[in-house]
Design an enzyme around this catalytic site. Structure first.
Site, short mmCIF file in Angstrom:
data_model
loop_
_atom_site.label_atom_id
_atom_site.label_comp_id
_atom_site.label_asym_id
_atom_site.label_seq_id
_atom_site.Cartn_x
_atom_site.Cartn_y
_atom_site.Cartn_z
N SER A 119 0.80 -1.22 0.00
CA SER A 119 0.00 0.00 0.00
C SER A 119 0.85 1.28 0.00
CB SER A 119 -0.95 0.03 1.21
OG SER A 119 -1.61 1.27 1.31
N TYR A 177 -2.82 0.54 10.42
CA TYR A 177 -2.62 0.25 8.99
C TYR A 177 -1.36 0.94 8.49
CZ TYR A 177 -3.86 -0.49 4.07
OH TYR A 177 -3.87 -0.87 2.75
N LYS A 214 1.96 -1.26 7.36
CA LYS A 214 2.37 -1.25 5.95
C LYS A 214 3.78 -0.68 5.80
CE LYS A 214 -1.28 -3.05 3.99
NZ LYS A 214 -1.18 -4.35 3.26
#
Length: 262
Positions: free
Chosen positions: A138, A151, A155
């Site tokens: 991502s 998140y 990532k």
């Protein structure tokens, strides 16, 4: 890396980017595609779309034994794994309110799953003279993620781990790419928009929302060029350049951007 005649594993492949990757690799002539997901029925449906060259396996990528088992299944029924796509991912939509469980679960899927994949396949690939890892990481791992602290952190850690593997194993024939898209039209993205998450609104307002099949096309091109960063949204490279050139200015800009969403 061209996937024709290669054996490929794709995790998180029952839907979204993973499904698109599995289908595109099959269309490119992969010798075999192992479709792995917690959703056993979904994985089986994707394998059925591909046909006899595909194998569906239920796997929890947060369990190292499951990851090793799916690699064993691929090598037993399809052949030695040439390309492992560690694609499964989760999002929380939480910031400082994220619970310890949110943090541990997100890190388990978004970071540790890549570690388990590398442990399972890299030694075997080195013995055979080479192989390829594709990790879905991502754009959030490069330029953060408004609204979702676990998140963003997980990532970024995934990208850092991919760099480490590339640095230590490149001379032994291992190639690594990280797939770093922004908005992709997946169920996860749609659910975020439906629930009005800041994260989803930020992504949707930052650039085009791509179909998973478009992302898979960028992946095939990136693998052929053996690029470390595969950026389906080219503007991400510009965001990253500005971040590196002037971090304080970039942080100010990101802060103003987040404020505009709240």
């Amino acid at each position: 890396m061209r996937v024709e005649d290669k054996v490929v594993v794709v995790t998180g492949a029952a839907g979204g980017i993973g499904r698109a990757l599995a289908l595109r690799f099959a269309a490119e002539g992969a010798a075999g595609v192992l479709v792995a997901d917690l959703d056993e029925a979904g994985a089986a449906a994707v394998a059925a779309e591909i046909g006899e060259r595909a194998l569906a396996v239920r796997a929890d990528v947060t369990v190292e034994d499951d990851v090793r088992a799916l690699v064993d299944a691929a090598e037993r029924d399809l052949g030695p794994v040439d390309l492992f796509c560690s694609n499964a991912g989760v999002i929380t939509g939480h910031g400082l309110d994220a619970s310890d469980l949110d943090w541990s679960a997100t890190l388990a899927v978004n970071t540790m799953a890549h570690v388990y994949a590398a442990r399972a396949v890299v030694p075997r690939m080195v013995e055979r003279g080479g192989g390829y890892l594709l990790n879905t990481c991502s754009a959030a791992g490069l330029v953060s993620c408004p609204g979702d602290a676990p998140y963003a952190v997980s990532k970024a850690a995934a990208i850092s781990f991919a760099e480490w593997v590339a640095i230590h194993y490149r001379a032994r024939g291992i190639r690594v790419s990280v797939l770093c898209p922004q908005g992709v039209r997946t169920r996860m993205m749609e659910r975020g928009l439906e629930e009005d998450h800041v994260t989803a609104r930020a992504v949707a307002s930052s650039g085009a929302v791509l179909d998973p099949a478009e992302v898979a096309g960028h992946v095939v091109e990136g693998l052929a060029d053996e690029r470390f960063y595969i950026l389906p949204h080219p503007e991400v490279a510009g965001f990253l350049a500005r971040k590196v050139a002037d971090p304080d200015r970039w942080l100010d800009g990101m802060s103003r951007f987040v404020e505009s969403l709240t």
